[in-house]
Design a protein around this motif. Structure first.
Motif, PDB file in Angstrom:
ATOM      1  N   ALA A   1       0.776  -1.239  -0.007  1.00  0.00           N
ATOM      2  CA  ALA A   1       0.105   0.038  -0.013  1.00  0.00           C
ATOM      3  C   ALA A   1       0.882   1.386  -0.113  1.00  0.00           C
ATOM      4  N   GLY A   2       1.881   1.279   0.835  1.00  0.00           N
ATOM      5  CA  GLY A   2       2.657   2.411   0.987  1.00  0.00           C
ATOM      6  C   GLY A   2       3.398   2.729  -0.201  1.00  0.00           C
ATOM      7  N   LEU A   3       4.093   1.706  -1.026  1.00  0.00           N
ATOM      8  CA  LEU A   3       4.651   1.925  -2.090  1.00  0.00           C
ATOM      9  C   LEU A   3       3.879   2.382  -3.143  1.00  0.00           C
ATOM     10  N   SER A   4       2.651   1.771  -3.555  1.00  0.00           N
ATOM     11  CA  SER A   4       2.026   2.014  -4.265  1.00  0.00           C
ATOM     12  C   SER A   4       1.178   3.408  -4.403  1.00  0.00           C
ATOM     13  N   ASP A   5       1.062   4.067  -3.267  1.00  0.00           N
ATOM     14  CA  ASP A   5       0.719   5.338  -2.818  1.00  0.00           C
ATOM     15  C   ASP A   5       1.622   6.464  -2.669  1.00  0.00           C
ATOM     16  N   ARG A   6       3.006   5.772  -2.914  1.00  0.00           N
ATOM     17  CA  ARG A   6       4.278   6.677  -2.884  1.00  0.00           C
ATOM     18  C   ARG A   6       4.284   7.438  -1.363  1.00  0.00           C
ATOM     19  N   SER A   7       4.048   6.418  -0.363  1.00  0.00           N
ATOM     20  CA  SER A   7       4.095   7.155   1.045  1.00  0.00           C
ATOM     21  C   SER A   7       5.405   7.328   1.416  1.00  0.00           C
ATOM     22  N   GLU A   8       5.674   8.487   2.005  1.00  0.00           N
ATOM     23  CA  GLU A   8       6.879   8.987   2.566  1.00  0.00           C
ATOM     24  C   GLU A   8       6.900   8.857   4.084  1.00  0.00           C
ATOM     25  N   ALA A   9       6.038   7.772   4.845  1.00  0.00           N
ATOM     26  CA  ALA A   9       6.084   7.893   6.241  1.00  0.00           C
ATOM     27  C   ALA A   9       7.145   7.213   6.782  1.00  0.00           C
ATOM     28  N   ASP A  10       7.470   7.485   7.964  1.00  0.00           N
ATOM     29  CA  ASP A  10       8.781   7.123   8.678  1.00  0.00           C
ATOM     30  C   ASP A  10       8.592   5.543   8.769  1.00  0.00           C
ATOM     31  N   ALA A  11       7.403   4.875   8.880  1.00  0.00           N
ATOM     32  CA  ALA A  11       7.310   3.682   8.996  1.00  0.00           C
ATOM     33  C   ALA A  11       7.307   2.575   8.059  1.00  0.00           C
ATOM     34  N   MET A  12       7.747   3.175   6.913  1.00  0.00           N
ATOM     35  CA  MET A  12       7.748   2.700   5.460  1.00  0.00           C
ATOM     36  C   MET A  12       8.969   1.436   5.694  1.00  0.00           C
ATOM     37  N   THR A  13      10.119   1.986   6.414  1.00  0.00           N
ATOM     38  CA  THR A  13      11.208   0.948   6.514  1.00  0.00           C
ATOM     39  C   THR A  13      10.713  -0.160   7.318  1.00  0.00           C
ATOM     40  N   ASP A  14       9.992  -0.025   8.408  1.00  0.00           N
ATOM     41  CA  ASP A  14       9.492  -0.975   9.113  1.00  0.00           C
ATOM     42  C   ASP A  14       8.698  -1.878   8.486  1.00  0.00           C
TER      43      ASP A  14
END
Length: 639
Positions: free
Chosen positions: A415-428
């Motif tokens: 979901a995050g990569l599809s929506d280009r999220s730059e959230a801190d939690a993406m690494t986790d």
């Protein structure tokens, strides 16, 4: 004989001495009749070889002449005890001759519950509950009856296609007597009688069912998949929604899920659908209940269009008329937070259809607040679009049914990569997916495959295909991998073909704030009616320009009456810009919305140049923000 049957309740205490004879209540069945105990029978027929007697509305049998001590006529009473019960269900009694006895009125309190009926196939049972659906088939009338343990279908036959028990309505408290059978693999009660309850009995059923629903609607306590302080304020909102959805299932109300037709929307809706289906299966004896109660449909537009709501409302009204269903709850996922949604919501309000929204797009709480019952959105807690709806809904699904956890651990990263999220939690999230055997390229390919499949599915949910692509409730990991590889490769090929045609027609200028602005007329310089669509085409051009320049970039892909907007390293606040243009460009018919860095707008075609010029002026004044630059939040695979 000194005891009343264990499964019957005595209404009047008999004297301490003397013989007891039991007068069964009309609801008692053969299960309440015990050997070697006397009962009052009433003659309902006289034949050459004996008399037929009724002990209740559901217990009748023959007293053979060899077991009779006198002569009787219809409506006479005699005292009998159970003789034999044949394999075909025929019952016989023998008459007793008692000089003195006391009559005990016996009401059956041996009520079955829906959850235990699988162990009672072939037996006669009684159950009490509330009618949650009435469906008239070409044969019997099927009443879905909900008690404190679950829901069971009760089939009553008057004659083919004729409504049985027309006095019974939705939500009536009822007592059902019948025989438990299996029909097409599902448990069903073949009805002997349905009685509408009133007064104390009705109140008791309402109280028992309400208490059970309240307890069972409670969502599960689950630890979040990753520790993320920004997410914590939203957890209680999600618990409220989980409780509401579980309660909706328990009350027998259908749920219609509408979601944005993109990767994040699918990562949100598929886990929630699966969790709800498993919960439905735990509540309903009917194996097809989930198919009837749950519908998931994509929405192409970034809001709930009148076309979509008209279709949904029409289907809901037809289901109510043809199948006796309640009108549904609408669950909006990755959509539904803006003023553009309100006309559709107001249409549903004519029928009191409840609306629940889980979304991460910039909201208009003043516009939608009075129209929705629950609204989960990170902006309402001071967060933003970087908490994607897919991330939210994976946790929501786990609160509904935690058994899905192992199947969805990779989904928030998709979901995050599809929506280009730059959230801190993406690494986790990416690390969590790596534990399940997915590297970042795999996750991006899944997102591309979802986009590609959804484009060709158009308005279809594509249930099995999408689950195989996402590898949720998929029974073949190798097939999933081959399918994703094929679809992602096709998507890449089609994108390359599109950009080969479009890139040469991209116009460039440098704005006063230092950002690069790229414009492309996707109506005239990109292939139409094929993949990728204008929004995807604009996004792909934008990504290439960001990589090419390494600087802040804004990209506009426009057509006759629309524009798709992307930015990187520039704080555009697209929803605010659109709101300002609506006021400032007179006669422009401007509408739209999105996030800080992704959005779209519509306008009347004759005012396109005025709208785009005004939009570019606002972009030139926008703040450069390195925190919004993709390079600032790139995921390091080595972390």
């Amino acid at each position: 004989m000194s005891d009343i049957p264990d499964d019957c309740a005595r209404d009047d205490e008999p004297p301490a001495d003397g013989q007891f004879v039991y007068d069964l209540d009309s609801d008692c069945t053969l299960e309440d009749v015990e050997e070697n105990k006397p009962y009052i029978g009433r003659v309902n027929g006289v034949v050459d070889y004996g008399v037929f007697v009724d002990l209740s509305d559901h217990v009748a049998g023959l007293v053979h002449e060899s077991n009779l001590r006198g002569e009787y006529e219809v409506d006479d009473e005699l005292i009998v005890e159970l003789d034999t019960v044949r394999e075909n269900g025929d019952v016989s009694f023998r008459e007793l001759d008692l000089a003195e006895y006391s009559v005990v009125e016996a009401d059956s309190d041996d009520y079955a519950v829906a959850a235990d009926l699988e162990d009672a196939v072939g037996e006669s049972v009684r159950l009490e509950g509330l009618v949650s659906q009435i469906k008239q088939t070409g044969g019997p009338t099927v009443f879905q009856v909900r008690d404190e343990s679950g829901v069971v279908a009760c089939a009553a036959f008057e004659e083919a296609g004729v409504r049985a028990y027309p006095g019974i309505e939705l939500d009536d408290p009822v007592r059902v007597t019948g025989r438990v059978e299996t029909r097409e693999g599902a448990i069903q009660v073949e009805v002997d009688d349905i009685e509408a309850l009133d007064d104390a009995a009705a109140a008791d059923v309402h109280e028992r069912v309400a208490a059970a629903i309240e307890e069972r609607a409670t969502p599960h306590e689950v630890e979040p998949l990753v520790e993320w302080p920004a997410f914590e304020p939203l957890r209680e909102d999600l618990r409220t929604v989980a409780r509401r959805l579980r309660r909706t299932v328990l009350e027998g109300r259908p749920i219609r899920v509408r979601h944005h037709a993109d990767g994040d929307g699918l990562c949100a809706s598929v886990p929630v659908q699966l969790a709800l289906e498993r919960f439905v299966e735990s509540v309903y004896a009917d194996g097809d209940a989930a198919r009837h109660l749950l519908k998931r449909l994509p929405s192409k537009a970034p809001f709930y269009e009148m076309e979509d709501v008209t279709r949904d409302l029409n289907h809901a009204l037809e289901d109510r008329s043809r199948h006796g269903q309640k009108l549904p709850l609408l669950l909006m996922l990755d959509n539904g937070s803006t003023e553009e949604d309100t006309p559709a919501y107001r249409n549903l309000a004519h029928y009191d259809i409840p609306i629940v929204v889980v979304d991460h797009h910039h909201p208009d709480p003043e516009a939608v607040g009075e129209l929705v019952e629950e609204h989960v959105n990170p902006y309402l807690h001071g967060e933003d679009y970087r908490i994607t709806t897919g991330m939210l809904c994976v946790e929501l699904a786990r609160m509904i049914d935690p058994s899905i956890t192992e199947e969805v651990r990779h989904v928030p990263a998709v979901a995050g990569l599809s929506d280009r999220s730059e959230a801190d939690a993406m690494t986790d999230y990416v690390a969590l997916a790596a534990d399940e055997g997915y590297d970042e390229d795999d996750l991006r390919d899944i997102g591309e495959a979802l986009d590609y499949a959804t484009f060709w599915l158009k308005y279809s949910a594509g249930r099995e295909l999408i689950e195989d692509v996402l590898n949720v409730d998929c029974d073949d990991r190798e097939r999933h991998e081959r399918l994703v590889d094929f679809l992602a490769s096709r998507a890449e090929r089609d994108v390359d073909r599109q950009l080969d045609a479009a890139m040469a027609h991209t116009e460039h200028e440098r704005l006063d704030n230092g950002a690069h602005l790229y414009r492309i007329d996707v109506e005239n310089y990109a292939h139409r009616f094929t993949y990728p669509a204008p929004g995807k085409t604009t996004g792909e051009i934008h990504d290439r320009k960001v990589e090419e320049t390494g600087d802040p970039v804004i990209t506009i892909g426009y057509g006759p009456d629309f524009a798709v907007l992307r930015s990187d390293g520039v704080r555009l606040d697209i929803p605010e810009m659109v709101a300002e243009l609506t006021e400032e460009v007179e006669g422009g018919g401007v509408s739209g919305g999105g996030h800080l860095v992704v959005g779209s707008t519509k306008f009347v075609s004759g005012m396109r140049e005025e709208v785009l010029d005004a939009l570019v002026e606002k972009m030139a004044d926008a703040e450069i923000d390195e925190d919004l630059h993709s390079s600032a939040t790139a995921i390091d695979p080595s972390d």
